[in-house]
Design a protein around this motif. Structure first.
Motif, PDB file in Angstrom:
ATOM      1  N   ARG A 191       0.840  -1.218   0.000  1.00  0.00           N
ATOM      2  CA  ARG A 191       0.000   0.000   0.000  1.00  0.00           C
ATOM      3  C   ARG A 191       0.862   1.250   0.000  1.00  0.00           C
ATOM      4  N   ARG A 192       1.954   1.229   0.754  1.00  0.00           N
ATOM      5  CA  ARG A 192       2.854   2.390   0.782  1.00  0.00           C
ATOM      6  C   ARG A 192       3.423   2.645  -0.616  1.00  0.00           C
ATOM      7  N   ASP A 216      -0.779  -6.350  -7.079  1.00  0.00           N
ATOM      8  CA  ASP A 216      -2.126  -5.900  -7.426  1.00  0.00           C
ATOM      9  C   ASP A 216      -2.632  -4.883  -6.406  1.00  0.00           C
ATOM     10  N   LEU A 217      -2.338  -5.120  -5.121  1.00  0.00           N
ATOM     11  CA  LEU A 217      -2.737  -4.175  -4.079  1.00  0.00           C
ATOM     12  C   LEU A 217      -2.028  -2.842  -4.262  1.00  0.00           C
ATOM     13  N   ALA A 218      -0.736  -2.878  -4.581  1.00  0.00           N
ATOM     14  CA  ALA A 218       0.000  -1.638  -4.805  1.00  0.00           C
ATOM     15  C   ALA A 218      -0.615  -0.847  -5.950  1.00  0.00           C
ATOM     16  N   VAL A 223      -4.274   3.611  -7.992  1.00  0.00           N
ATOM     17  CA  VAL A 223      -5.472   4.098  -8.695  1.00  0.00           C
ATOM     18  C   VAL A 223      -6.364   4.876  -7.749  1.00  0.00           C
ATOM     19  N   GLU A 224      -6.584   4.338  -6.555  1.00  0.00           N
ATOM     20  CA  GLU A 224      -7.442   5.000  -5.574  1.00  0.00           C
ATOM     21  C   GLU A 224      -6.875   6.337  -5.131  1.00  0.00           C
ATOM     22  N   ALA A 225      -5.542   6.483  -5.201  1.00  0.00           N
ATOM     23  CA  ALA A 225      -4.886   7.731  -4.820  1.00  0.00           C
ATOM     24  C   ALA A 225      -4.765   8.703  -5.999  1.00  0.00           C
ATOM     25  N   GLY A 226      -5.318   8.326  -7.149  1.00  0.00           N
ATOM     26  CA  GLY A 226      -5.241   9.190  -8.318  1.00  0.00           C
ATOM     27  C   GLY A 226      -3.904   9.150  -9.028  1.00  0.00           C
ATOM     28  N   ARG A 227      -3.155   8.100  -8.836  1.00  0.00           N
ATOM     29  CA  ARG A 227      -1.858   7.944  -9.469  1.00  0.00           C
ATOM     30  C   ARG A 227      -1.952   6.927 -10.604  1.00  0.00           C
ATOM     31  N   ASP A 228      -0.986   6.960 -11.511  1.00  0.00           N
ATOM     32  CA  ASP A 228      -0.966   6.038 -12.642  1.00  0.00           C
ATOM     33  C   ASP A 228      -0.271   4.749 -12.229  1.00  0.00           C
TER      34      ASP A 228
END
Length: 286
Positions: A191-192, A216-218, A223-228
């Motif tokens: 996640r980090r 997959d979690l990373a 995506v949830e943080a608005g990153r590519d």
């Protein structure tokens, strides 16, 4: 697939000539990068859970070691696998990393940070072992703030670090920031990586299914943080005897880079292993 090498003074010793010969050979063979490991201090009984680490294992300071390597090479990238981030003050670390990057001509580009797993090491450095994850998260943010800061200065007031109107130069070589990869084998590390990392360096003794779940979690977290998520590099450990078929499998699992350790108490034997590996995978000799 990109291939890097790992050099461990804990197993290869601290002979500077052996280190430089290893680095130059890796560079000439076409390996992308050289990674070094990190421990600030060990102690009798230090145990990751899979066995006790001998307290006398010699670990160079990783940035001093990479500076030494950089001065004797010209192309190979410099990496840490991993640098124990909670035990370094980010204001000092921002300066040191930028210095290595500038002096190496922009090669300090595979910084991988982790939390550390030895409570005694944390205690010796005045760090609460239980809060080291939050401390690392804030340190990553501070590093990027300082590298991007201008002459007007940067201010920050967080849980662990605080300063006003601070400037630190030089900045990294020809870029506003350095990539920061996240190392670890836990869901928290994955996640980090998704929230803050430029890459994920998976560690630990996990099954392939568990590793798939973590990358997959990373990417989901990114995506949830608005990153590519496509910009998140995926690094794994490799072995000297791995086959092209195994590398193809890892490529299919989304791995971008393999960091390979080469055993052998005899440097000539170690160099032969590296040469054979480079030939097996047709690395571009320099």
């Amino acid at each position: 697939m990109r291939f890097a090498v790992s050099y461990s003074t804990a197993f290869n010793g601290t002979d500077p000539d052996r280190l430089l010969a290893f680095a130059r050979h890796a560079e000439n063979l076409g390996f992308e990068a050289l990674y070094v490991q990190d421990h600030i201090a060990l102690y009798p009984g230090a145990d990751y859970g899979s066995g006790e680490l001998p307290a006398t294992l010699p670990y160079f300071d990783p940035l001093d070691c990479l500076s030494f390597v950089a001065a004797a090479t010209s192309r190979i990238l410099l990496g840490t696998g991993v640098l124990l981030l909670p035990y370094r003050h980010p204001v000092v670390l921002a300066k040191r990393l930028a210095t290595v990057d500038v002096l190496s001509g922009g090669r300090m580009r595979l910084l991988t940070v982790g939390l550390g797993a030895l409570p005694g090491e944390a205690h010796a450095l005045g760090v609460d072992f239980r809060s080291r994850g939050r401390r690392a998260d804030e340190a990553i943010d501070v590093l990027r703030l300082l590298w991007a800061g201008g002459p007007e200065g940067i201010s920050h007031h967080g849980e662990f670090f605080a300063f006003d109107n601070l400037c630190t130069y030089p900045h990294p070589h020809e870029t506003p920031t350095l990539p920061i990869h996240i190392g670890g084998s836990s869901a928290a590390a994955a996640r980090r990586a998704g929230l803050r990392g430029d890459g994920y360096f998976a560690g630990g003794m996990l099954t392939e299914h568990e590793r798939d779940r973590q990358i997959d979690l990373a990417r989901k977290t990114a995506v949830e943080a608005g990153r590519d998520p496509a910009e998140l590099e995926y690094t794994r450990w490799g072995s000297a005897d791995m086959s092209p078929e195994r590398v193809a499998e890892l490529t299919a699992h989304g791995v971008d880079r393999l960091v390979v350790g080469f055993a052998g108490f005899d440097p000539a034997e170690q160099h032969d292993q590296m040469s054979e590996f480079a030939e097996r995978f047709s690395l571009p000799r320099r």
